[in-house]
Design a protein around this motif. Sequence first.
Motif, short mmCIF file in Angstrom:
data_model
loop_
_atom_site.label_atom_id
_atom_site.label_comp_id
_atom_site.label_asym_id
_atom_site.label_seq_id
_atom_site.Cartn_x
_atom_site.Cartn_y
_atom_site.Cartn_z
N SER A 39 2.25 7.01 -6.49
CA SER A 39 1.16 7.80 -7.07
C SER A 39 1.39 9.31 -6.85
O SER A 39 0.83 10.14 -7.56
N LEU A 59 -5.87 2.45 -5.69
CA LEU A 59 -5.64 3.90 -5.83
C LEU A 59 -6.92 4.68 -5.55
O LEU A 59 -6.88 5.75 -4.94
N SER A 119 -0.59 7.06 6.72
CA SER A 119 -0.67 8.52 6.62
C SER A 119 0.11 9.14 7.77
O SER A 119 0.78 10.17 7.60
N TRP A 143 1.09 4.19 -2.84
CA TRP A 143 0.71 5.58 -2.47
C TRP A 143 1.86 6.55 -2.80
O TRP A 143 1.66 7.59 -3.44
N TRP A 197 0.84 -1.21 0.00
CA TRP A 197 0.00 0.00 0.00
C TRP A 197 0.87 1.26 0.00
O TRP A 197 0.61 2.22 -0.73
N LEU A 245 -4.41 2.49 5.80
CA LEU A 245 -4.05 3.83 5.35
C LEU A 245 -3.86 4.80 6.52
O LEU A 245 -3.21 5.84 6.37
N ILE A 269 -7.24 4.95 -1.90
CA ILE A 269 -6.29 5.95 -1.37
C ILE A 269 -6.86 7.36 -1.62
O ILE A 269 -6.86 8.22 -0.73
#
Length: 363
Positions: free
Chosen positions: A40, A354, A247, A37, A33, A243, A357
């Motif tokens: 991206s 995605l 984060s 992320w 993940w 996530l 996310i």
Amino acid sequence: MENLVMMKQAVNAQFWNGKKVFVTGHTGFKGGWLSLWLASMGAKVTGYGLSPNTNPNLYNVLDIPSVIEKSYIADIRDFIGLQKAMLDSDPEIIIHMAAQPLVRYSYQNPVETYAVNVMGTVHLLEAARHLHSARATVVVTTDKCYENKEWVWGYRENDQLGGFDPYSNSKGCAELVASAYRQSYFSNQNNTHHVATARAGNVIGGGDWSEDRLIPDAIKAFEGNSALRIRNPRATRPWQHVLEPLSGYLILLQHLYEADGSYASAWNFGPADADNRAVQEVVELVISKWNSPAEWQLEKSEHLHEANFLKLDCSKANCNLGWHPRWNLELAIEKLVQWHYACLQGENMREFSLSQINQYVSE
Ligand SMILES: NC(=O)c1ccc[n+]([C@@H]2O[C@H](COP(=O)([O-])OP(=O)(O)OC[C@H]3O[C@@H](n4cnc5c(N)ncnc54)[C@H](O)[C@@H]3O)[C@@H](O)[C@H]2O)c1
């Protein structure tokens, strides 16, 4: 000014665009993940980890090698190999997640667990301190690194470290290693490379097929129309979507990179109080979202010691980083069930991940 504050409190894609990032454990669940992320947002990611040991696995499902700059399939216990990989990729930012992460496996394989989790961290930091461009490193440990007192309060970053079983204890040791390295090598006046540790809760989300974890076991059982067997239905854990801690790591790294050493310390990233829930409640929530009949049974085999009550106090990350959880447990379970249905239906899982996310970021 307000915009600037908000950018610091959120994952800032502009910050990550073009940054060279070294991620250990990129072949695992969190690593998959995180690599997606970061890529991206335009980061140039180099990964370092073992070949995935489950089939299916997120690394292949997302085709991680094609989204990142370079993927080393290599062992963190190989210091020379790790050092060379880090020198060659010359990262500005390092995220260390490679670990033997399973409690029950650690009871059977304590030497391997300590070798990977403790000496792996030593190797990483030893190689990191000789890099010229590196400015921020986060070592990922766990909520289990605290001496568990079975009390109702959340553990704070300055509570006593410990760990009953080899996994938890090895992560307590990794915290001590990071602290010694920080004080010995990353604290002098001219230092521009800041090192922090991050302690997150029990992570759930699409794409985890590990053995001996509640949600992967539930998904496997329900997909195969069999009952899920659980050992300790009343054990309480801080559950959160994958996530959430990711984060937290990214926001922490933004601060470490841009500030002086004031963020170079330990940080908890756990869920809101209401999401510290018993295993049974979590399983029943998954069952309520599953669109065919599913059930659980009590596993009566011999129980190894596992903590009953575990909770994190995240006031420090809330106040000093502006980090707060965004998805509650119910939503997190909805997202993971949707992810697995999409996967079963043969959807493009990179696009699907995605889109999750993006949903997370835009909330
Ligand atoms: N999943 C959770 O609930 C959770 C909770 C708290 C902390 N953590 C921590 O987060 C990190 C990632 O966990 P995860 O859930 O993605 O686990 P995972 O098992 O999916 O991934 C582990 C990663 O570490 C790599 N690794 C293991 N041994 C290695 C070795 N000898 N050399 C190089 N790489 C090696 C694996 O190849 C894989 O990439 C770990 O440090 C774990 O302790 C996880």
